[in-house]
Write a protein that holds these residues in place. Structure first.
Motif, PDB file in Angstrom:
ATOM      1  N   ALA A 136       0.956  -1.254   0.059  1.00 56.03           N
ATOM      2  CA  ALA A 136      -0.142   0.033   0.102  1.00 56.03           C
ATOM      3  C   ALA A 136       0.843   1.249  -0.230  1.00 56.03           C
ATOM      4  CB  ALA A 136      -1.059  -0.112   1.177  1.00 56.03           C
ATOM      5  N   VAL A 137       2.064   1.208   0.800  1.00 55.29           N
ATOM      6  CA  VAL A 137       2.890   2.391   0.854  1.00 55.29           C
ATOM      7  C   VAL A 137       3.674   2.697  -0.360  1.00 55.29           C
ATOM      8  CG1 VAL A 137       5.109   3.194   1.919  1.00 55.29           C
ATOM      9  CG2 VAL A 137       3.154   2.284   3.313  1.00 55.29           C
ATOM     10  N   ALA A 138       3.843   1.448  -1.350  1.00 51.46           N
ATOM     11  CA  ALA A 138       4.604   1.799  -2.567  1.00 51.46           C
ATOM     12  C   ALA A 138       3.542   1.938  -3.514  1.00 51.46           C
ATOM     13  CB  ALA A 138       4.984   0.036  -2.800  1.00 51.46           C
ATOM     14  N   GLY A 139       1.999   1.462  -3.425  1.00 52.45           N
ATOM     15  CA  GLY A 139       1.329   2.095  -4.321  1.00 52.45           C
ATOM     16  C   GLY A 139       0.787   3.507  -4.068  1.00 52.45           C
ATOM     17  N   VAL A 140       0.980   3.982  -3.071  1.00 58.62           N
ATOM     18  CA  VAL A 140       0.488   5.502  -2.795  1.00 58.62           C
ATOM     19  C   VAL A 140       1.714   6.292  -3.288  1.00 58.62           C
ATOM     20  CG1 VAL A 140       0.501   7.222  -0.805  1.00 58.62           C
ATOM     21  CG2 VAL A 140      -0.648   5.096  -0.703  1.00 58.62           C
ATOM     22  N   LEU A 141       3.081   5.731  -3.225  1.00 58.24           N
ATOM     23  CA  LEU A 141       4.165   6.387  -3.754  1.00 58.24           C
ATOM     24  C   LEU A 141       4.191   6.347  -5.379  1.00 58.24           C
ATOM     25  CD1 LEU A 141       7.165   5.300  -1.313  1.00 58.24           C
ATOM     26  CD2 LEU A 141       6.243   7.475  -1.782  1.00 58.24           C
ATOM     27  N   ALA A 142       3.557   5.209  -5.945  1.00 57.08           N
ATOM     28  CA  ALA A 142       3.376   4.995  -7.399  1.00 57.08           C
ATOM     29  C   ALA A 142       2.374   6.037  -7.755  1.00 57.08           C
ATOM     30  CB  ALA A 142       3.170   3.686  -7.652  1.00 57.08           C
ATOM     31  N   VAL A 143       1.294   6.045  -7.194  1.00 57.26           N
ATOM     32  CA  VAL A 143      -0.055   7.127  -7.649  1.00 57.26           C
ATOM     33  C   VAL A 143       0.564   8.371  -7.614  1.00 57.26           C
ATOM     34  CG1 VAL A 143      -2.216   7.855  -6.908  1.00 57.26           C
ATOM     35  CG2 VAL A 143      -1.714   5.401  -6.808  1.00 57.26           C
ATOM     36  N   ALA A 144       1.544   8.695  -6.566  1.00 53.63           N
ATOM     37  CA  ALA A 144       1.769  10.264  -6.424  1.00 53.63           C
ATOM     38  C   ALA A 144       2.876  10.638  -7.575  1.00 53.63           C
ATOM     39  CB  ALA A 144       2.412  10.499  -4.986  1.00 53.63           C
ATOM     40  N   ILE A 145       3.649   9.814  -7.754  1.00 50.57           N
ATOM     41  CA  ILE A 145       4.706  10.017  -8.735  1.00 50.57           C
ATOM     42  C   ILE A 145       4.139   9.834  -9.979  1.00 50.57           C
ATOM     43  CG2 ILE A 145       6.750   9.097  -9.771  1.00 50.57           C
ATOM     44  CD1 ILE A 145       7.865   8.111  -7.057  1.00 50.57           C
ATOM     45  N   SER A 146       3.269   8.768 -10.246  1.00 54.33           N
ATOM     46  CA  SER A 146       2.587   8.925 -11.753  1.00 54.33           C
ATOM     47  C   SER A 146       1.805   9.964 -11.937  1.00 54.33           C
ATOM     48  CB  SER A 146       1.993   7.599 -11.978  1.00 54.33           C
ATOM     49  OG  SER A 146       1.134   7.120 -10.933  1.00 54.33           O
ATOM     50  N   ALA A 147       0.968  10.276 -10.956  1.00 54.24           N
ATOM     51  CA  ALA A 147       0.306  11.569 -11.259  1.00 54.24           C
ATOM     52  C   ALA A 147       1.026  12.718 -11.384  1.00 54.24           C
ATOM     53  CB  ALA A 147      -0.767  11.743  -9.786  1.00 54.24           C
ATOM     54  N   ALA A 148       2.274  12.914 -10.975  1.00 53.03           N
ATOM     55  CA  ALA A 148       2.968  14.136 -11.080  1.00 53.03           C
ATOM     56  C   ALA A 148       3.574  14.089 -12.354  1.00 53.03           C
ATOM     57  CB  ALA A 148       4.017  14.473 -10.074  1.00 53.03           C
TER      58      ALA A 148
ATOM     59  N   GLY B 202       0.168  12.567 -15.346  1.00 48.34           N
ATOM     60  CA  GLY B 202      -1.198  13.180 -14.904  1.00 48.34           C
ATOM     61  C   GLY B 202      -2.384  12.116 -14.573  1.00 48.34           C
ATOM     62  N   SER B 203      -3.476  12.639 -14.953  1.00 47.77           N
ATOM     63  CA  SER B 203      -4.742  11.664 -14.487  1.00 47.77           C
ATOM     64  C   SER B 203      -4.673  10.344 -14.945  1.00 47.77           C
ATOM     65  CB  SER B 203      -5.918  12.458 -14.820  1.00 47.77           C
ATOM     66  OG  SER B 203      -6.149  12.444 -16.193  1.00 47.77           O
TER      67      SER B 203
ATOM     68  N   GLY C  38      -2.111   8.529 -15.714  1.00 46.08           N
ATOM     69  CA  GLY C  38      -1.022   7.707 -14.865  1.00 46.08           C
ATOM     70  C   GLY C  38      -1.527   7.466 -13.292  1.00 46.08           C
ATOM     71  N   LEU C  39      -2.136   8.392 -12.772  1.00 47.57           N
ATOM     72  CA  LEU C  39      -2.880   8.286 -11.479  1.00 47.57           C
ATOM     73  C   LEU C  39      -3.767   7.077 -11.414  1.00 47.57           C
ATOM     74  CD1 LEU C  39      -3.975  10.708  -8.793  1.00 47.57           C
ATOM     75  CD2 LEU C  39      -5.840   9.268  -9.648  1.00 47.57           C
ATOM     76  N   ILE C  40      -4.659   6.927 -12.700  1.00 51.38           N
ATOM     77  CA  ILE C  40      -5.633   5.896 -12.700  1.00 51.38           C
ATOM     78  C   ILE C  40      -5.034   4.571 -12.842  1.00 51.38           C
ATOM     79  CG2 ILE C  40      -7.636   4.934 -14.048  1.00 51.38           C
ATOM     80  CD1 ILE C  40      -8.356   7.956 -14.572  1.00 51.38           C
ATOM     81  N   GLY C  41      -3.942   4.696 -13.738  1.00 47.71           N
ATOM     82  CA  GLY C  41      -3.276   3.305 -13.845  1.00 47.71           C
ATOM     83  C   GLY C  41      -2.391   2.694 -12.721  1.00 47.71           C
ATOM     84  N   ALA C  42      -1.936   3.688 -12.009  1.00 48.73           N
ATOM     85  CA  ALA C  42      -1.041   3.448 -10.811  1.00 48.73           C
ATOM     86  C   ALA C  42      -1.997   2.805  -9.715  1.00 48.73           C
ATOM     87  CB  ALA C  42      -0.387   4.485 -10.179  1.00 48.73           C
ATOM     88  N   LEU C  43      -3.426   3.417  -9.565  1.00 51.01           N
ATOM     89  CA  LEU C  43      -4.201   3.135  -8.432  1.00 51.01           C
ATOM     90  C   LEU C  43      -4.786   1.675  -9.004  1.00 51.01           C
ATOM     91  CD1 LEU C  43      -5.897   3.908  -6.295  1.00 51.01           C
ATOM     92  CD2 LEU C  43      -7.543   5.191  -7.569  1.00 51.01           C
ATOM     93  N   ALA C  44      -5.260   1.562 -10.323  1.00 50.66           N
ATOM     94  CA  ALA C  44      -5.629   0.309 -10.520  1.00 50.66           C
ATOM     95  C   ALA C  44      -4.581  -0.953 -10.248  1.00 50.66           C
ATOM     96  CB  ALA C  44      -6.180   0.408 -12.033  1.00 50.66           C
ATOM     97  N   ALA C  45      -3.791  -0.662 -10.603  1.00 55.78           N
ATOM     98  CA  ALA C  45      -2.248  -1.580 -10.664  1.00 55.78           C
ATOM     99  C   ALA C  45      -2.212  -2.054  -9.215  1.00 55.78           C
ATOM    100  CB  ALA C  45      -1.247  -1.167 -11.160  1.00 55.78           C
TER     101      ALA C  45
END
Length: 147
Positions: free
Chosen positions: A17-29, A32-33, A35-42
């Motif tokens: 979960a921690v790695a997922g949150v980091l991946a979501v934040a990095i991919s969103a930055a 964009g959106s 990347g955020l959806i892709g990282a969250l879904a994965a």
């Protein structure tokens, strides 16, 4: 579910979960959106598949612990095949960034596996039951007393 199985799931889910949150934040930055959806879904996919796999392994080996290795290999192969099917289904999607999805999926799967191994090693699960311990538990249940 025995407490050691819950500890194993927790020991794998928290780092994932921690790695997922980091991946979501990095991919969103970076992306964009999409990347955020892709990282969250994965991240959610890995956490759902792998926690269900741990639960299935517990159910498969509850009455016959001698099948642990075969059941673990079967469950892991099934998880990886299910992830491969999901990757094939979403290969050409425009809903999210597929590269972010794939890299997050791979990273979270590796982190889940490492966390699961670490938690299993720290769980101190007995694999041999002492005969005297079995006799004590049988004696206490026959007399109606608990020790």
């Amino acid at each position: 579910m025995p407490s050691h199985d819950a500890r194993i799931i927790r020991g794998a889910a928290i780092p994932t979960a921690v790695a997922g949150v980091l991946a979501v934040a990095i991919s969103a930055a970076v992306v964009g959106s999409k990347g955020l959806i892709g990282a969250l879904a994965a991240t959610l996919l890995v956490m759902a598949f792998f926690s269900f796999g741990q639960w299935a392994l517990d159910r498969l080996t509850r009455n016959n612990p001698q099948l642990m290795m075969a059941a673990a290999l079967l469950v892991y192969m099934t998880q990886i095949m299910a992830v491969a099917v999901v990757l094939a289904l979403f290969r050409d999607t425009t809903l999210f960034d597929t590269k972010v999805f794939g890299f997050t999926l791979l990273g979270c799967a590796l982190i889940w596996t490492a966390g699961s191994v670490r938690a299993s090693l720290k769980a101190k699960i007995f694999y041999v039951e002492n005969d005297s311990a079995l006799r004590k538990s049988d004696d206490s249940t026959k007399s109606g007393r608990q020790q």
